[in-house]
Design an enzyme around this catalytic site. Structure first.
Site, mmCIF file in Angstrom:
data_model
loop_
_atom_site.group_PDB
_atom_site.id
_atom_site.type_symbol
_atom_site.label_atom_id
_atom_site.label_comp_id
_atom_site.label_asym_id
_atom_site.label_seq_id
_atom_site.Cartn_x
_atom_site.Cartn_y
_atom_site.Cartn_z
ATOM 1 N N ASP A 150 0.799 -1.400 -0.001
ATOM 2 C CA ASP A 150 -0.176 -0.002 -0.087
ATOM 3 C C ASP A 150 1.028 1.362 0.161
ATOM 4 O O ASP A 150 2.065 1.141 0.489
ATOM 5 C CB ASP A 150 -0.898 -0.163 1.206
ATOM 6 C CG ASP A 150 -1.939 1.158 1.341
ATOM 7 O OD1 ASP A 150 -2.393 1.532 0.336
ATOM 8 O OD2 ASP A 150 -1.981 1.682 2.322
ATOM 9 N N ASP A 195 -0.137 4.957 0.955
ATOM 10 C CA ASP A 195 -0.321 5.921 2.045
ATOM 11 C C ASP A 195 0.042 5.236 3.645
ATOM 12 O O ASP A 195 -0.625 4.294 4.092
ATOM 13 C CB ASP A 195 -1.852 6.206 2.144
ATOM 14 C CG ASP A 195 -2.377 6.841 0.736
ATOM 15 O OD1 ASP A 195 -1.648 7.697 0.307
ATOM 16 O OD2 ASP A 195 -3.488 6.679 0.373
ATOM 17 N N THR A 242 -3.309 0.562 -4.273
ATOM 18 C CA THR A 242 -3.913 1.580 -3.605
ATOM 19 C C THR A 242 -5.374 1.854 -4.085
ATOM 20 O O THR A 242 -5.744 1.211 -4.866
ATOM 21 C CB THR A 242 -3.074 2.801 -4.231
ATOM 22 O OG1 THR A 242 -3.657 4.060 -3.746
ATOM 23 C CG2 THR A 242 -3.267 2.880 -5.783
ATOM 24 N N GLY A 243 -6.172 2.503 -3.253
ATOM 25 C CA GLY A 243 -7.617 2.611 -3.596
ATOM 26 C C GLY A 243 -7.549 3.809 -4.328
ATOM 27 O O GLY A 243 -8.565 4.042 -4.950
#
Length: 104
Positions: free
Chosen positions: A10, A12, A44-45
């Protein structure tokens, strides 16, 4: 024989620190994993370009899994692309607008 084939990271608060800088120790560890034949995926979203940007700073080829998995790309090949159907889109736009949120 290496049992690990893929590392998903990920962005962040995981890949980079609070200053949005990737610590050198993270870059070195990722490069060592790549040297052992392990595929690296930035997950990532967020949208694709965000994941691709941080993946490009690692010095190794990365798979980018973006939009919570709805868009997956490796090099120039799109491996997955899911979108909202045109019949569902008007409802989604209305729901987002009514909620006061922003969507992209």
């Amino acid at each position: 024989m290496n049992k690990i084939k893929l590392i998903c990271i990920d962005v962040d608060g995981t890949l980079y620190n609070d200053d949005k800088n990737i610590p050198e120790e993270n870059i070195r560890a990722i490069q060592k994993a790549h040297e052992k034949g392990i595929q690296i995926a930035i997950t990532t979203g967020r949208m694709f370009n965000y994941g691709k940007l941080y993946g490009s700073l690692l010095g190794v080829p990365t798979l980018t899994i973006a939009s919570n998995g709805a868009f997956v790309k490796y090099k120039d090949q799109i491996l997955n692309h899911q979108s909202i159907s045109s019949t569902d889109l008007p409802f989604m736009i209305s729901a987002v607008k009514d909620s006061g949120l922003f969507a992209h």
